[in-house]
Write an enzyme that holds these catalytic residues in place. Structure first.
Site, short mmCIF file in Angstrom:
data_model
loop_
_atom_site.label_atom_id
_atom_site.label_comp_id
_atom_site.label_asym_id
_atom_site.label_seq_id
_atom_site.Cartn_x
_atom_site.Cartn_y
_atom_site.Cartn_z
N TYR A 75 -2.46 -0.14 10.33
CA TYR A 75 -2.45 -0.80 9.07
C TYR A 75 -1.27 -0.34 8.27
O TYR A 75 -0.76 -1.44 7.41
CB TYR A 75 -3.72 -0.46 8.34
N SER A 117 0.99 -1.12 -0.01
CA SER A 117 -0.07 -0.05 0.20
C SER A 117 0.84 1.35 -0.08
O SER A 117 1.98 1.29 0.73
CB SER A 117 -0.79 0.19 1.07
#
Length: 265
Positions: free
Chosen positions: A158, A145
């Site tokens: 995250y 990501s």
């Protein structure tokens, strides 16, 4: 389609919706026998039905990858049984995102996010690699990501898991490359779930303001990148994290009204 994955087998975790679903449908369209996997069997059945309706091959193996090695080993074994042969391609896509700050995160949330996002792909990779080696090689595609490299004031937990996945990508490329297994990753930008209503707001879309793309992406863009990395065309690509983020990480973002120009002085 070009049938770039003809004769291949592929397991895509978290493939009952969004990015994983797009990857599963594209891989099947390109000739792979796909194992669709996720927690929601109803949604998984729908993905399998859509693939078969388009003439592709797919089977559903439901799984709740909680991070325990037993769950990952069970999924690997069930996928092998459904396919009738070893995996050629593993896509570690499943993940969870709690939008909490550090001060709001409790023990259970921390353990769950690391369990699903890091431990599960770690132990699933551990489970499938030996058969890939015995079968003459394979490909692993991880999902990273953009937030692993750009700090945000929320979602730090995250972000750290995706940093771990991108680090594992490079480490596994070094560890497994000499054994015939290529390992790479795709790093998506802000991807809008296609199931949302067109007028529905989606958190994070404003973060694409000022990027070259100027908008959020579609899951199909990530699927196309995963297909490239899984196919023979990427045979010389090892340990790479491919940014598919509309320019979010690679280009200076200059927030301004649409149409405005920026000049470097």
């Amino acid at each position: 389609m070009t049938q770039r994955l003809a004769g291949k087998t592929a397991l895509i975790t978290g493939s009952t919706s969004n990015i994983g679903r797009s990857v599963a449908r594209l891989f099947a369209a390109e000739g792979a026998h796909v194992i669709v996997s996720g927690r929601d069997a109803t949604r998984g059945d729908a993905v399998v039905a859509a693939i078969r309706a388009d003439g592709g091959r797919a089977d559903l193996v439901p799984a709740d990858l909680d991070g325990g090695s037993a769950a990952s080993r069970a999924l690997a074994a069930a996928a092998r049984a459904a396919l009738g042969r070893p995996l050629d391609i593993l896509v570690n896509n499943a993940g969870v995102f709690p939008p909490a700050t550090t001060l709001e995160t409790d023990d259970a949330t921390f353990d769950r996010v690391y369990g699903v996002n890091v431990k599960a792909p770690f132990f699933l990779t551990q489970a499938v690699v030996p058969e890939m080696i015995d079968n003459g090689g394979g490909v692993i595609v991880n999902l990273g990501s953009w937030v692993a490299r750009l700090g945000l004031p929320v979602g730090g937990l995250y972000s750290s898991t995706k940093g771990a996945v991108e680090t594992l990508t490079r480490a596994w490329a070094a560890e497994f490359g000499p054994l015939g297994i290529r390992v790479n990753a795709v790093s998506p930008g802000v991807i809008r779930p296609p199931d949302l209503a067109p007028d529905a707001a989606y958190p994070g879309e404003d973060l694409m303001t000022g990027t070259p793309a100027g908008r959020s992406g579609h899951p199909d863009a990530i699927a196309a990148a995963a297909l490239y990395l899984a196919g023979d065309e990427a045979g010389f690509v090892h340990g790479t994290v491919l940014d598919v983020d509309g320019g979010r990480t690679g280009v200076a973002v200059l927030a301004a009204p649409p149409g405005a120009r920026h000049h470097a002085g």
